[in-house]
Scaffold this active site. Sequence first.
Site, PDB file in Angstrom:
ATOM      1  N   THR A  61      34.667  46.227  40.985  1.00 48.15           N
ATOM      2  CA  THR A  61      33.985  45.186  40.558  1.00 48.15           C
ATOM      3  C   THR A  61      32.578  44.925  41.562  1.00 48.15           C
ATOM      4  O   THR A  61      32.511  45.578  42.643  1.00 48.15           O
ATOM      5  CB  THR A  61      34.830  43.968  40.795  1.00 48.15           C
ATOM      6  OG1 THR A  61      34.013  42.912  40.669  1.00 48.15           O
ATOM      7  CG2 THR A  61      35.582  43.916  42.087  1.00 48.15           C
ATOM      8  N   ASP A  62      31.725  44.268  41.000  1.00 53.41           N
ATOM      9  CA  ASP A  62      30.506  43.899  41.708  1.00 53.41           C
ATOM     10  C   ASP A  62      30.648  43.015  43.061  1.00 53.41           C
ATOM     11  O   ASP A  62      30.115  42.989  44.051  1.00 53.41           O
ATOM     12  CB  ASP A  62      29.068  43.608  41.050  1.00 53.41           C
ATOM     13  CG  ASP A  62      29.576  42.209  40.220  1.00 53.41           C
ATOM     14  OD1 ASP A  62      30.758  41.766  40.485  1.00 53.41           O
ATOM     15  OD2 ASP A  62      28.621  41.926  39.624  1.00 53.41           O
ATOM     16  N   GLU A  63      31.916  42.286  42.791  1.00 52.65           N
ATOM     17  CA  GLU A  63      32.168  41.091  43.760  1.00 52.65           C
ATOM     18  C   GLU A  63      32.480  41.737  45.317  1.00 52.65           C
ATOM     19  O   GLU A  63      32.346  41.096  46.046  1.00 52.65           O
ATOM     20  CB  GLU A  63      33.615  40.240  43.419  1.00 52.65           C
ATOM     21  CG  GLU A  63      33.237  39.995  41.843  1.00 52.65           C
ATOM     22  CD  GLU A  63      34.062  38.599  41.574  1.00 52.65           C
ATOM     23  OE1 GLU A  63      34.502  38.279  42.618  1.00 52.65           O
ATOM     24  OE2 GLU A  63      34.346  38.630  40.088  1.00 52.65           O
ATOM     25  N   TYR A 102      40.184  37.892  46.502  1.00 49.99           N
ATOM     26  CA  TYR A 102      40.249  38.874  45.247  1.00 49.99           C
ATOM     27  C   TYR A 102      39.364  39.785  45.895  1.00 49.99           C
ATOM     28  O   TYR A 102      39.789  41.102  45.973  1.00 49.99           O
ATOM     29  CB  TYR A 102      39.898  38.097  44.279  1.00 49.99           C
ATOM     30  CG  TYR A 102      39.393  39.297  43.169  1.00 49.99           C
ATOM     31  CD1 TYR A 102      40.169  40.111  42.562  1.00 49.99           C
ATOM     32  CD2 TYR A 102      37.942  39.208  42.601  1.00 49.99           C
ATOM     33  CE1 TYR A 102      39.652  40.975  41.749  1.00 49.99           C
ATOM     34  CE2 TYR A 102      37.740  40.078  41.774  1.00 49.99           C
ATOM     35  CZ  TYR A 102      38.538  41.025  41.143  1.00 49.99           C
ATOM     36  OH  TYR A 102      37.884  41.915  40.124  1.00 49.99           O
ATOM     37  N   LYS A 144      40.271  44.048  46.545  1.00 49.59           N
ATOM     38  CA  LYS A 144      39.622  45.233  45.686  1.00 49.59           C
ATOM     39  C   LYS A 144      38.667  45.777  46.585  1.00 49.59           C
ATOM     40  O   LYS A 144      38.909  47.227  46.670  1.00 49.59           O
ATOM     41  CB  LYS A 144      38.678  44.584  44.731  1.00 49.59           C
ATOM     42  CG  LYS A 144      39.337  43.796  43.529  1.00 49.59           C
ATOM     43  CD  LYS A 144      40.040  44.983  42.726  1.00 49.59           C
ATOM     44  CE  LYS A 144      39.283  46.003  41.876  1.00 49.59           C
ATOM     45  NZ  LYS A 144      40.071  46.707  41.170  1.00 49.59           N
TER      46      LYS A 144
END
Length: 354
Positions: free
Chosen positions: A132-134, A158, A162
């Site tokens: 993810t970009d997060e 989260y 990741k």
Amino acid sequence: MILVTGGAGFIGANFVLGWLAVHDEPVVNLDKLTYAGNLETLRPLQDDLRHVFVQGDIGDGALVAGLLARHQPRAIVNFAAESHVDRATSSPENFVQTNIVGTFRLLEAARQYWGTLATEARSGFRFLQVSTDEVYGSLVPTAAAFSETHAYQPNNPYSASKAAGDHLVRAYHHTHGLPVLTTNCSNNHGPFQFPEKLIPLVIGNALAGKPLPVYGDGLHIRDWLYVGDHCRAIECVLESGTPGESYNVGASSEKTNIDVVESVCALLDELRPRAQGSYREQIAFVQDRPGHDRRYAIAARKLMMELGWKPAETFETGLRKTVQWYLDHPDWVNYVQSGAYKEWVQLQYRETAA
Ligand code: NAD
Ligand code: TYD
């Protein structure tokens, strides 16, 4: 064949359904069936011999080793994850177990299986980590969009979990030579997204006459991509990506949350008008999410220039498809909203109500 993990969830199921619509190559689908995984989504495949569904945990090394030995996949695509930021605030343990320990066990089983393959199969094998970009953290308004060389700076449990999983993936390439690929995608929307995420939550609440909760001032920015475009990007990276490389996936569709919610309201006003007034009247600003990242934005130049991917949908055409899909599939929404899910929503929105 390929092994897909988390293929009963939102993006994984879209990937499996899309894959089997155009390929004859079978899919083994390993999914734990947490609250976010639903066999109902995979019902069209129930008599399809190209789809082998296995309920189980990516963290179960013996199970994964057995599946790899039996099915001899040429690739693993890892979608399995705990994926909801708000749940990671209140119960981070599952995030650590699946996104870190589970990814580690999957990598370890993959490494051992890969070591048994003949030379040609070894060099063709791929482990694709769906990320993810997060993991890149938050951008200030004037900053350039995330490129693949942006440092990982996760800000919530989260994204931290990741990021940790992605680091292990990277390490298995550098240390063991495992042919890994990583994709970092922006926020997705589309069919089969669990209705705890912003867009399906807003559609469901709007139709039910409930408030549409917007966190904080509603000016947080996310970069939106239609799920079908993400799935095609993953296929593209799987077939043509260079082992050891990461590819950002996004369509340069930055929107504030309030813009997204108003766009959903405008579509609902057109497609399923209220008896009186607009769905906008249901918008309610609520207490902000703790540690809420202000802005994400993805630069997908590498994927576009090197691998030739481009999105088929704009934000507007994709959002119209998403809203129409939820209007056409109330049974799916009712099915996935079990008692446990309702209890979680009540707790979450009681705690965050302004
Ligand atoms: P999701 O929560 O809808 O689905 C996750 C799936 O994984 C579920 O079917 C669940 O049952 C399964 N699962 C969870 N723990 C498991 C375990 N230990 N073993 C096996 N299966 C397990 O998530 P999603 O939105 O489809 O996201 C899929 C992947 O894409 C995730 O890795 C996520 O980080 C990433 N991603 C999501 C988005 C997004 O906007 N949704 C954007 C970029 C990247
Ligand atoms: P979400 O769909 O949870 O995705 P992510 O946290 O992975 O970006 O949330 C998208 C944005 O919408 C995020 O900035 C948080 C915000 N949001 C709300 O304002 N209200 C809500 O009820 C939810 C679920 C999210």
